[in-house]
Scaffold this motif. Structure first.
Motif, PDB file in Angstrom:
ATOM      1  N   MET A   1       0.813  -1.027   0.316  1.00  0.00           N
ATOM      2  CA  MET A   1      -0.099  -0.143  -0.368  1.00  0.00           C
ATOM      3  C   MET A   1       1.136   1.153   0.213  1.00  0.00           C
ATOM      4  SD  MET A   1      -2.934   1.735   3.395  1.00  0.00           S
ATOM      5  CE  MET A   1      -3.646  -0.003   2.333  1.00  0.00           C
ATOM      6  N   HIS A   6      -4.333   4.290   7.249  1.00  0.00           N
ATOM      7  CA  HIS A   6      -4.392   2.703   7.573  1.00  0.00           C
ATOM      8  C   HIS A   6      -4.960   2.578   8.641  1.00  0.00           C
ATOM      9  CE1 HIS A   6       0.387   1.853   5.502  1.00  0.00           C
ATOM     10  NE2 HIS A   6       0.397   2.853   5.807  1.00  0.00           N
ATOM     11  N   ASP A 136      -7.822  -0.942   4.133  1.00  0.00           N
ATOM     12  CA  ASP A 136      -6.827   0.060   2.832  1.00  0.00           C
ATOM     13  C   ASP A 136      -7.663   0.998   2.819  1.00  0.00           C
ATOM     14  OD1 ASP A 136      -8.090  -1.406   1.046  1.00  0.00           O
ATOM     15  OD2 ASP A 136      -6.673  -2.246   0.699  1.00  0.00           O
ATOM     16  N   GLN A 142      -5.461  -5.467   5.684  1.00  0.00           N
ATOM     17  CA  GLN A 142      -4.105  -5.652   4.898  1.00  0.00           C
ATOM     18  C   GLN A 142      -3.926  -7.399   5.281  1.00  0.00           C
ATOM     19  OE1 GLN A 142      -2.278  -2.325   6.453  1.00  0.00           O
ATOM     20  NE2 GLN A 142      -1.863  -1.038   4.489  1.00  0.00           N
TER      21      GLN A 142
END
Length: 176
Positions: A1, A6, A136, A142
Motif C-alpha cells: 500500500m 491505514h 486499506d 491488509q
C-alpha cells in the motif's frame, strides 16, 4: 500500500468505544474512516487535526478521543509523533476526558522518548499478540502487516484504566 492511510479494523474500534464510552473526536480521520469509527466529530487531513483546537471548537468540556494517526516518513517530526504531542498537550490543558492512541509501530515507544515527548510507556498500554491488519482505502484488510503495534490509554478527567485492562487484554498483553 502506498498510502499513509491505514484504517483501524472494526473490532478494535468497537473495543475503543467500550473503553471510552463512545468517541467524541477523531482528530486524524477521513470521511471513509469515520464510517467505522463513528466519532461525533472527525477532523480530516485537509482540516489539520494538529493545528485545530480540540476543545473550544467542539465542546464546553473534555472529549473522548480516538487517535490513529497517518504514517509519514517524509515529515520531521513524523505525523504520528506530532499527533502524540498534540494529544498530550490537550490532555494537560484539560481538553480531553480520556483517549486511546494507536501507534502503528512499537518503535514509536522509543521515538517519543528521543524527541522529548511524554513517554508512551508511562501510560497503560496494550501490545497486541499479533500485528494489526489495518484496512486499506478500498476497505480491504491488509495482508501482511509490517510492524508490531501498541495501543495507549491516556486518562484525563476520566480514568477508566480498569476498563482498558479488561477490554484490551482480549487483544494482547496490557501493562497498567
Amino acid at each position: 500500500m502506498n498510502s499513509q492511510e491505514h484504517y483501524t479494523p472494526p473490532h478494535i474500534v468497537k473495543m475503543a468505544r467500550e473503553v471510552l464510552g463512545g468517541i467524541d473526536l477523531d482528530p486524524c480521520s477521513s470521511d471513509l474512516a469515520n464510517r467505522v469509527v463513528r466519532a461525533s466529530v472527525h477532523i480530516t487531513s485537509q482540516q489539520d487535526g494538529i493545528k485545530s483546537a480540540w476543545r473550544k471548537q467542539f465542546w464546553n468540556q473534555g472529549v473522548s478521543v480516538w487517535c490513529n494517526p497517518p504514517g509519514s516518513r517524509h515529515i520531521k517530526p513524523s505525523l504520528p509523533m506530532q499527533f502524540w504531542e498534540k494529544l498530550c498537550k490537550e490532555v494537560a490543558k484539560g481538553n480531553v476526558s480520556h483517549a486511546l492512541y494507536l501507534a502503528y509501530s512499537l518503535e514509536q515507544l522509543q521515538q517519543c522518548q528521543k524527541a522529548g515527548y511524554p513517554p508512551m510507556a508511562q501510560f497503560p498500554l496494550c501490545i497486541p499478540r499479533r500485528r494489526i491488519a489495518f484496512i486499506d482505502m478500498d476497505g480491504n484488510e491488509q495482508k501482511s502487516p509490517t510492524h508490531g503495534n501498541v495501543i495507549v490509554y491516556i486518562p484525563g478527567m476520566i480514568d477508566n484504566t480498569e476498563g482498558f485492562k479488561r477490554v484490551f487484554s482480549q487483544l494482547g498483553y496490557v501493562k497498567v
